[in-house]
Scaffold this motif. Sequence first.
Motif, mmCIF file in Angstrom:
data_model
loop_
_atom_site.group_PDB
_atom_site.id
_atom_site.type_symbol
_atom_site.label_atom_id
_atom_site.label_comp_id
_atom_site.label_asym_id
_atom_site.label_seq_id
_atom_site.Cartn_x
_atom_site.Cartn_y
_atom_site.Cartn_z
ATOM 1 N N TRP A 1 -116.047 -22.700 5.506
ATOM 2 C CA TRP A 1 -115.363 -23.372 6.756
ATOM 3 C C TRP A 1 -116.348 -24.072 7.558
ATOM 4 N N GLN A 2 -117.843 -23.982 7.318
ATOM 5 C CA GLN A 2 -118.692 -24.866 7.989
ATOM 6 C C GLN A 2 -118.254 -26.406 7.458
ATOM 7 N N GLN A 3 -118.318 -26.236 5.948
ATOM 8 C CA GLN A 3 -118.113 -27.597 5.434
ATOM 9 C C GLN A 3 -116.515 -28.242 5.946
ATOM 10 N N ALA A 4 -115.577 -27.341 5.912
ATOM 11 C CA ALA A 4 -114.494 -27.861 6.519
ATOM 12 C C ALA A 4 -114.804 -28.441 8.006
ATOM 13 N N CYS A 5 -115.246 -27.880 8.833
ATOM 14 C CA CYS A 5 -115.232 -27.966 10.283
ATOM 15 C C CYS A 5 -115.915 -29.368 10.286
ATOM 16 N N VAL A 6 -117.024 -29.684 9.552
ATOM 17 C CA VAL A 6 -117.571 -30.926 9.508
ATOM 18 C C VAL A 6 -116.615 -32.342 9.270
ATOM 19 N N ILE A 7 -115.758 -31.897 8.228
ATOM 20 C CA ILE A 7 -114.469 -32.919 7.885
ATOM 21 C C ILE A 7 -113.775 -32.892 9.109
ATOM 22 N N ARG A 8 -113.266 -31.958 9.440
ATOM 23 C CA ARG A 8 -112.104 -31.780 10.776
ATOM 24 C C ARG A 8 -112.677 -32.651 11.746
ATOM 25 N N GLU A 9 -113.755 -32.509 12.310
ATOM 26 C CA GLU A 9 -114.336 -33.041 13.414
ATOM 27 C C GLU A 9 -114.341 -34.720 13.293
ATOM 28 N N GLN A 10 -114.624 -34.805 11.902
ATOM 29 C CA GLN A 10 -114.599 -36.359 11.584
ATOM 30 C C GLN A 10 -113.157 -36.725 11.796
ATOM 31 N N ILE A 11 -112.020 -36.085 11.291
ATOM 32 C CA ILE A 11 -110.749 -36.423 11.484
ATOM 33 C C ILE A 11 -110.189 -36.569 12.912
ATOM 34 N N LEU A 12 -110.437 -35.209 13.558
ATOM 35 C CA LEU A 12 -109.899 -35.199 14.701
ATOM 36 C C LEU A 12 -110.485 -35.146 16.012
ATOM 37 N N GLY A 13 -111.903 -34.994 15.908
ATOM 38 C CA GLY A 13 -112.859 -34.960 16.991
ATOM 39 C C GLY A 13 -113.155 -33.518 17.089
ATOM 40 N N ALA A 14 -114.148 -33.455 18.051
ATOM 41 C CA ALA A 14 -114.735 -32.033 18.418
ATOM 42 C C ALA A 14 -113.822 -31.233 19.228
ATOM 43 N N GLU A 15 -112.941 -31.849 20.101
ATOM 44 C CA GLU A 15 -112.233 -31.191 21.199
ATOM 45 C C GLU A 15 -110.834 -31.085 20.632
ATOM 46 N N HIS A 16 -110.644 -31.163 19.604
ATOM 47 C CA HIS A 16 -109.042 -30.695 19.423
ATOM 48 C C HIS A 16 -108.815 -29.312 18.967
ATOM 49 N N PRO A 17 -107.639 -29.046 19.121
ATOM 50 C CA PRO A 17 -107.411 -27.380 18.801
ATOM 51 C C PRO A 17 -107.281 -27.189 17.659
ATOM 52 N N ASP A 18 -107.088 -27.857 16.440
ATOM 53 C CA ASP A 18 -107.334 -27.503 15.367
ATOM 54 C C ASP A 18 -108.863 -27.490 14.721
ATOM 55 N N THR A 19 -109.774 -28.379 15.558
ATOM 56 C CA THR A 19 -111.335 -27.921 15.259
ATOM 57 C C THR A 19 -111.465 -26.519 15.873
ATOM 58 N N ALA A 20 -111.059 -26.292 17.162
ATOM 59 C CA ALA A 20 -111.189 -25.061 17.627
ATOM 60 C C ALA A 20 -110.873 -23.901 16.742
ATOM 61 N N ARG A 21 -109.865 -23.945 15.759
ATOM 62 C CA ARG A 21 -109.426 -22.983 14.833
ATOM 63 C C ARG A 21 -110.621 -22.553 13.864
ATOM 64 N N LEU A 22 -111.062 -24.061 13.477
ATOM 65 C CA LEU A 22 -112.243 -23.628 12.402
ATOM 66 C C LEU A 22 -113.454 -23.064 12.974
ATOM 67 N N LEU A 23 -113.901 -23.419 14.540
ATOM 68 C CA LEU A 23 -114.912 -22.769 15.156
ATOM 69 C C LEU A 23 -114.671 -21.402 15.135
ATOM 70 N N ASN A 24 -113.346 -21.127 15.555
ATOM 71 C CA ASN A 24 -113.203 -19.572 15.591
ATOM 72 C C ASN A 24 -113.124 -18.916 14.208
ATOM 73 N N ALA A 25 -112.802 -19.534 13.143
ATOM 74 C CA ALA A 25 -112.957 -19.036 11.620
ATOM 75 C C ALA A 25 -114.395 -18.997 11.132
ATOM 76 N N ILE A 26 -115.325 -19.637 11.825
ATOM 77 C CA ILE A 26 -116.691 -19.807 11.611
ATOM 78 C C ILE A 26 -117.386 -18.499 12.506
ATOM 79 N N GLY A 27 -116.875 -18.327 13.546
ATOM 80 C CA GLY A 27 -117.244 -17.061 14.419
ATOM 81 C C GLY A 27 -116.800 -16.001 13.613
ATOM 82 N N ASN A 28 -115.743 -15.932 13.037
ATOM 83 C CA ASN A 28 -115.235 -14.584 12.442
ATOM 84 C C ASN A 28 -116.095 -14.327 11.520
ATOM 85 N N ALA A 29 -116.609 -15.285 10.529
ATOM 86 C CA ALA A 29 -117.315 -14.977 9.265
ATOM 87 C C ALA A 29 -118.835 -14.514 9.714
ATOM 88 N N HIS A 30 -119.292 -15.025 10.937
ATOM 89 C CA HIS A 30 -120.485 -14.588 11.434
ATOM 90 C C HIS A 30 -120.315 -13.151 11.958
#
Length: 487
Positions: free
Chosen positions: A92-121
């Motif tokens: 998910w960390q790798q995916a988040c880097v790609i997603r930020e490149q595609i959608l930017g850091a403030e997009h709801p789909d980026t938030a989903r991956l931030l949340n997923a990373i939080g869940n893993a931690h």
Amino acid sequence: GSRSDAQVEGHSSGGVGAGSHRICPEGRAWMASFQPNVRAKGSTQGPASGEHGGAAAGHSIGAAGETRLLELIEEGHEHTRKAEYAAALEKWQQACVIREQILGAEHPDTARLLNAIGNAHNKLGQDRQALEFYERALSVREKALGASHPEVARSLNNCGIVKHKLGHYNEALSYHKRALKITETNKTLGPDHPDAARTLCDLGDVYDDAAEFNEALSCYRQALTVQQKALGNGHPDIARALVGIGNVHMHTANYQRGKDCYEKGLAIQERTLGRTHPATAMTLTNCGLAYVRLGEAKKAVEMHKRALDMQRTAFGDSHQDLARTMSHLGQAYEANGELDKALETHKAAYSIREQTVGLEHADTAYTLGRLGAVCCRRGDLNKAMEYYSLAAAISEKSLGASHLGTAIATHNLAGVLQRLGENEMALRHLDQIVEKLEALQGEGHQLFLEHARESATRCKQAVESQKSIFDARASDLQDAQYGLSLA
């Protein structure tokens, strides 16, 4: 039914779908934890799973990049289903880097991956890192979706769960209450939706640890009613509510009712999640605690050992859940009179907690208290005083001077001081406990307050008796000296 994004978003460290149970909380189940001189004691929950979220339209990095993004997300889901949380975190960390490149850091789909990373931690016991990513996801969602969106409620719950684990109960309650209001007033969700039940369970968890047992029981029972209507009696979320109710019964010394609730929840989890799932292991170790209280320590030892084997398979050798189960196993050994095994097991739990949550965490204080209890029973009072002193200091720093866990740790310290003949110092500690608890309203606080008052009364009598003996001896010495001077 449950949310469509339940693979990454959600609640509770046990990992029961989008909502799990927690083990019997530690450092606070007062009926069996304070020692000596009174009747002797006894994850959290963490957000669980959730969301797919494929690539949306935006800044393209090419079809290959978007394909890789979706592969990484699904690989993270697969690792999560197998409880391989470190591997999921990496994907998910790798995916988040790609997603930020595609959608930017403030997009709801980026938030989903931030949340997923939080869940893993969170699953890995890394609470502060989890909170960092949950708060980032919350901020993005509030800006992008508005303050009353259901995904904002889910982020609020996740933040509240970690605040609870860190001992910040008032902040946790605030997060969960905000989330519940959003869910109950949302036209597509409402008060009878499973999301509302999950938040009620989260609220119950916090109230339970804050010793507000009536509030906790009310939340769990409301949740159970909603879950039975929406999900049926065989869903894992039902187990979460049942275990919560069992925890309250345990913390109010209704051990048979607690065991019954745990066993009902365990049966559901074994059917739906499997006999080796980490959440099943948590409920199994809860059952072991109940058996200890009911005088069946040998059976409890076997349950805790089974749970440890399951947790080692899922997490390796240094996860918080193992430390909790080791702590429970140590208590079973104590109840069975196997003090050497108890000491060894509590030391192993302490070692894991030192690595995972650090030396200033309430769970670490709890383990120090158990070590003190074993040393008391072995007659090593000076070592017990050392452990109890550390436990009381850490509890006060991590939970606050007025927390019930701090009162219990301080009461244990006062007890061993009395056994060492330090009655005046013990009385000062007991008077402080009484003063703090008199200002609090929770049912658990009031119950323990009565025991603290009784202990303070006995200690005061011991101080006065000791003083009378001292005064008599001083008088005899003065008489002897006076006679000597006349000679």
